[in-house]
Design a protein around this motif. Structure first.
Motif, mmCIF file in Angstrom:
data_model
loop_
_atom_site.group_PDB
_atom_site.id
_atom_site.type_symbol
_atom_site.label_atom_id
_atom_site.label_comp_id
_atom_site.label_asym_id
_atom_site.label_seq_id
_atom_site.Cartn_x
_atom_site.Cartn_y
_atom_site.Cartn_z
ATOM 1 N N PRO A 1 18.597 39.560 46.753
ATOM 2 C CA PRO A 1 19.695 39.548 45.772
ATOM 3 C C PRO A 1 20.834 38.656 46.252
ATOM 4 C CG PRO A 1 19.592 41.672 46.913
ATOM 5 C CD PRO A 1 18.414 40.854 47.361
ATOM 6 N N THR A 2 21.465 38.001 45.318
ATOM 7 C CA THR A 2 22.596 37.142 45.666
ATOM 8 C C THR A 2 23.845 37.991 45.804
ATOM 9 O OG1 THR A 2 22.055 36.331 43.471
ATOM 10 C CG2 THR A 2 22.671 34.711 45.043
ATOM 11 N N THR A 3 24.662 37.635 46.765
ATOM 12 C CA THR A 3 25.918 38.352 46.945
ATOM 13 C C THR A 3 27.071 37.394 46.735
ATOM 14 O OG1 THR A 3 25.973 37.897 49.304
ATOM 15 C CG2 THR A 3 24.907 39.948 48.628
ATOM 16 N N ASN A 4 28.212 37.935 46.600
ATOM 17 C CA ASN A 4 29.417 37.145 46.382
ATOM 18 C C ASN A 4 30.304 37.206 47.622
ATOM 19 O OD1 ASN A 4 30.968 35.512 44.836
ATOM 20 N ND2 ASN A 4 31.756 37.114 43.502
ATOM 21 N N ARG A 5 29.691 37.205 48.809
ATOM 22 C CA ARG A 5 30.437 37.382 50.048
ATOM 23 C C ARG A 5 31.523 36.350 50.269
ATOM 24 N NH1 ARG A 5 26.541 39.934 54.504
ATOM 25 N NH2 ARG A 5 25.196 40.940 53.038
ATOM 26 N N GLY A 6 31.312 35.144 49.843
ATOM 27 C CA GLY A 6 32.301 34.099 50.061
ATOM 28 C C GLY A 6 33.614 34.360 49.357
ATOM 29 N N HIS A 7 33.604 35.193 48.340
ATOM 30 C CA HIS A 7 34.808 35.433 47.559
ATOM 31 C C HIS A 7 35.448 36.777 47.865
ATOM 32 C CE1 HIS A 7 34.022 31.829 45.302
ATOM 33 N NE2 HIS A 7 32.802 32.233 45.091
ATOM 34 N N GLN A 8 34.831 37.589 48.717
ATOM 35 C CA GLN A 8 35.375 38.905 49.003
ATOM 36 C C GLN A 8 36.712 38.834 49.731
ATOM 37 O OE1 GLN A 8 32.338 41.052 51.058
ATOM 38 N NE2 GLN A 8 31.320 41.659 49.171
ATOM 39 N N GLY A 9 36.959 37.772 50.451
ATOM 40 C CA GLY A 9 38.190 37.646 51.203
ATOM 41 C C GLY A 9 39.355 37.101 50.404
ATOM 42 N N TRP A 10 39.121 36.724 49.164
ATOM 43 C CA TRP A 10 40.153 36.115 48.327
ATOM 44 C C TRP A 10 40.388 36.946 47.076
ATOM 45 C CZ3 TRP A 10 42.907 31.994 49.971
ATOM 46 C CH2 TRP A 10 42.390 31.267 51.041
ATOM 47 N N LEU A 11 41.642 37.005 46.647
ATOM 48 C CA LEU A 11 42.016 37.692 45.414
ATOM 49 C C LEU A 11 42.572 36.673 44.430
ATOM 50 C CD1 LEU A 11 43.955 40.632 47.085
ATOM 51 C CD2 LEU A 11 41.677 40.766 46.059
ATOM 52 N N THR A 12 42.323 36.898 43.162
ATOM 53 C CA THR A 12 42.924 36.052 42.137
ATOM 54 C C THR A 12 44.344 36.540 41.877
ATOM 55 O OG1 THR A 12 42.218 37.444 40.293
ATOM 56 C CG2 THR A 12 40.686 35.707 41.012
ATOM 57 N N LEU A 13 45.115 35.727 41.227
ATOM 58 C CA LEU A 13 46.474 36.109 40.866
ATOM 59 C C LEU A 13 46.454 37.334 39.955
ATOM 60 C CD1 LEU A 13 49.472 35.602 40.988
ATOM 61 C CD2 LEU A 13 49.202 33.893 39.205
ATOM 62 N N ASP A 14 45.511 37.361 39.022
ATOM 63 C CA ASP A 14 45.408 38.520 38.124
ATOM 64 C C ASP A 14 45.115 39.802 38.891
ATOM 65 O OD1 ASP A 14 45.970 37.046 35.840
ATOM 66 O OD2 ASP A 14 43.858 36.700 35.362
ATOM 67 N N GLN A 15 44.256 39.730 39.894
ATOM 68 C CA GLN A 15 43.940 40.912 40.692
ATOM 69 C C GLN A 15 45.170 41.414 41.448
ATOM 70 O OE1 GLN A 15 40.689 39.035 42.819
ATOM 71 N NE2 GLN A 15 39.224 40.489 41.917
ATOM 72 N N VAL A 16 45.936 40.489 42.021
ATOM 73 C CA VAL A 16 47.137 40.864 42.756
ATOM 74 C C VAL A 16 48.170 41.473 41.814
ATOM 75 C CG1 VAL A 16 49.086 39.962 44.102
ATOM 76 C CG2 VAL A 16 46.756 39.227 44.618
ATOM 77 N N CYS A 17 48.388 40.830 40.682
ATOM 78 C CA CYS A 17 49.361 41.350 39.714
ATOM 79 C C CYS A 17 48.943 42.731 39.203
ATOM 80 C CB CYS A 17 49.524 40.384 38.544
ATOM 81 S SG CYS A 17 50.407 38.876 38.996
ATOM 82 N N GLU A 18 47.662 42.914 38.975
ATOM 83 C CA GLU A 18 47.175 44.216 38.527
ATOM 84 C C GLU A 18 47.406 45.275 39.605
ATOM 85 O OE1 GLU A 18 42.983 46.364 37.341
ATOM 86 O OE2 GLU A 18 43.207 44.225 36.918
ATOM 87 N N GLU A 19 47.096 44.930 40.837
ATOM 88 C CA GLU A 19 47.275 45.866 41.953
ATOM 89 C C GLU A 19 48.740 46.266 42.111
ATOM 90 O OE1 GLU A 19 46.309 48.211 45.264
ATOM 91 O OE2 GLU A 19 44.916 47.223 43.886
ATOM 92 N N LEU A 20 49.642 45.299 41.969
ATOM 93 C CA LEU A 20 51.076 45.557 42.123
ATOM 94 C C LEU A 20 51.727 46.059 40.840
ATOM 95 C CD1 LEU A 20 52.018 42.404 44.226
ATOM 96 C CD2 LEU A 20 51.704 44.748 45.047
#
Length: 68
Positions: free
Chosen positions: A4-23
């Motif tokens: 199965p393919t994983t998205n490991r390369g992107h696990q260390g990065w957040l999008t602006l939308d993700q950060v704004c949602e979290e905050l």
């Protein structure tokens, strides 16, 4: 059978939308904080969008917690 393919390369990065949602803030608030040097450190991609390292976000939250 293919692995199965994983998205490991992107696990260390957040999008602006993700950060704004979290905050629970708007993009405008984030950009205001960024302009004032109060936002977490960002990387700007060639297409102009921003990404925030998860580790930088955690540092930002730790600092905010200490100042509370």
């Amino acid at each position: 059978m293919n692995a199965p393919t994983t998205n490991r390369g992107h696990q260390g990065w957040l999008t602006l939308d993700q950060v704004c949602e979290e905050l629970q803030i708007s993009r405008d608030t984030f950009y205001d904080w960024r302009k004032k040097g109060r936002a977490p450190k960002c990387a700007k991609l060639p297409n102009g969008s921003l990404r925030i390292r998860r580790s930088e976000f955690e540092k930002f939250m730790t600092k905010a917690e200490a100042n509370a």
